[in-house]
Design an enzyme around this catalytic site. Structure first.
Site, PDB file in Angstrom:
ATOM      1  CG  ASP A  14      -1.983  -1.117   1.150  1.00  0.00           C
ATOM      2  OD1 ASP A  14      -1.911  -1.950   0.224  1.00  0.00           O
ATOM      3  OD2 ASP A  14      -2.845  -1.183   2.043  1.00  0.00           O
ATOM      4  CG  ASP A  57      -6.600   0.079   1.409  1.00  0.00           C
ATOM      5  OD1 ASP A  57      -6.949  -1.097   1.628  1.00  0.00           O
ATOM      6  OD2 ASP A  57      -6.945   1.037   2.126  1.00  0.00           O
ATOM      7  CG  HIS A  59     -11.252   1.004   0.261  1.00  0.00           C
ATOM      8  ND1 HIS A  59     -11.441  -0.242   0.803  1.00  0.00           N
ATOM      9  CD2 HIS A  59     -10.194   1.538   0.926  1.00  0.00           C
ATOM     10  CE1 HIS A  59     -10.537  -0.443   1.764  1.00  0.00           C
ATOM     11  NE2 HIS A  59      -9.757   0.624   1.845  1.00  0.00           N
ATOM     12  CG  HIS A  76      -8.454   5.210   2.891  1.00  0.00           C
ATOM     13  ND1 HIS A  76      -9.387   5.038   3.873  1.00  0.00           N
ATOM     14  CD2 HIS A  76      -7.933   3.976   2.652  1.00  0.00           C
ATOM     15  CE1 HIS A  76      -9.430   3.772   4.226  1.00  0.00           C
ATOM     16  NE2 HIS A  76      -8.566   3.097   3.498  1.00  0.00           N
ATOM     17  CE  LYS A 101      -3.911  -4.398   0.963  1.00  0.00           C
ATOM     18  NZ  LYS A 101      -4.681  -3.425   1.699  1.00  0.00           N
ATOM     19  CB  CYS A 149      -2.164  -3.000   5.118  1.00  0.00           C
ATOM     20  SG  CYS A 149      -3.897  -2.509   4.917  1.00  0.00           S
TER      21      CYS A 149
HETATM   22  C1  VGL Z   1      -4.749   0.683   5.755  1.00  0.00           C
HETATM   23  C2  VGL Z   1      -6.179   1.748   7.198  1.00  0.00           C
HETATM   24  C3  VGL Z   1      -7.222   1.587   6.318  1.00  0.00           C
HETATM   25  C4  VGL Z   1      -3.355   0.226   5.455  1.00  0.00           C
HETATM   26  C5  VGL Z   1      -5.781   0.505   4.863  1.00  0.00           C
HETATM   27  O1  VGL Z   1      -2.998   0.136   4.260  1.00  0.00           O
HETATM   28  O2  VGL Z   1      -2.615  -0.060   6.410  1.00  0.00           O
HETATM   29  N1  VGL Z   1      -4.960   1.296   6.924  1.00  0.00           N
HETATM   30  N2  VGL Z   1      -7.006   0.970   5.148  1.00  0.00           N
HETATM   31 ZN    ZN Z   2      -8.423   1.012   3.556  1.00  0.00          ZN
END
Ligand code: VGL
Ligand code: ZN
Length: 201
Positions: A14, A57, A59, A76, A101, A149
């Site tokens: 990420d 990440d 979404h 995000h 993800k 993550c």
């Molecule tokens: C993550 C918070 C929400 C990460 C992803 O990549 O660690 N943290 N979504």
């Molecule tokens: Zn996230």
């Protein structure tokens, strides 16, 4: 002892604008400083015959992962937006596979499993099978964020039987609560993950 070689997979977690950039919506303190360290790991891995994977990440606009929809986080890494793109300074190996993800509204903290935020049910992402098929025995994890993550990915890797190392200097934490980073490191150690603090070559 060398960290990388054939049979090793580096998982770059990420390294995306929303986490790395100070203007990102879930900007991680120190995130920008981590990118050159991640790049060094990528160079070392690829130069030694290891394989690299990247997670993102990714979404939908609405997901119970987001505070506005009943979850925890500011919006995000929405699919196909600037925030979800890799940080421009990240070295992206064009041959490497990218694992996205959270695409169906799951929490998706781990590169290996997806968790339904409503039922709590988890399902595999397919990454484990890809690693097994490639003959991978050892996994190295770096990126963002240490306490989410990275933590979830490393603990899953260890649980699945991969010899797992986290390069803590090539990671940075959200620290929603003070001390979250230290607790995450401890949880990874408890799960059998080695925590490497210096870059060995
Ligand atoms: C993550 C918070 C929400 C990460 C992803 O990549 O660690 N943290 N979504
Ligand atoms: Zn996230």
């Amino acid at each position: 002892m060398q960290r990388y070689g054939p049979g090793v997979a580096l998982i770059v977690v990420d390294v995306q604008n929303d986490f790395v950039d100070p203007n990102g919506s879930l900007s991680v303190r120190g995130g920008k400083d981590v990118v050159p360290r991640v790049n060094r790991e990528i160079d070392a891995a690829i130069g030694s015959g290891a394989i690299a994977f990247y997670t993102q990440d990714w979404h939908p606009e609405s997901t119970p992962h987001f505070a506005k929809d009943g979850g925890t986080w500011p919006v995000h890494c929405v699919a196909d937006t600037w925030g979800a793109e890799f940080a421009p300074s990240l070295r992206v190996d064009l041959d490497a596979a990218i694992i996205r993800k959270g695409t169906n509204g799951e929490d998706g903290y781990s590169g290996f499993t997806m968790r339904d935020p409503v039922t709590g049910e988890t399902r595999p992402t397919g990454l484990e099978q890809v690693l097994r098929d490639a003959g991978v025995t050892d996994v190295v994890v770096c990126g963002l964020a240490t306490d989410y993550c990275v933590n979830a990915t490393a603990i899953d890797a260890a649980r699945l039987g991969f010899a797992t190392t986290v390069v803590s200097e090539a990671c940075a934490a959200v620290n929603l609560q003070p001390g979250d980073e230290d607790r995450a490191i401890e949880a990874m150690r408890d799960a059998g993950v080695s925590v490497a603090t210096t870059t060995r070559r």
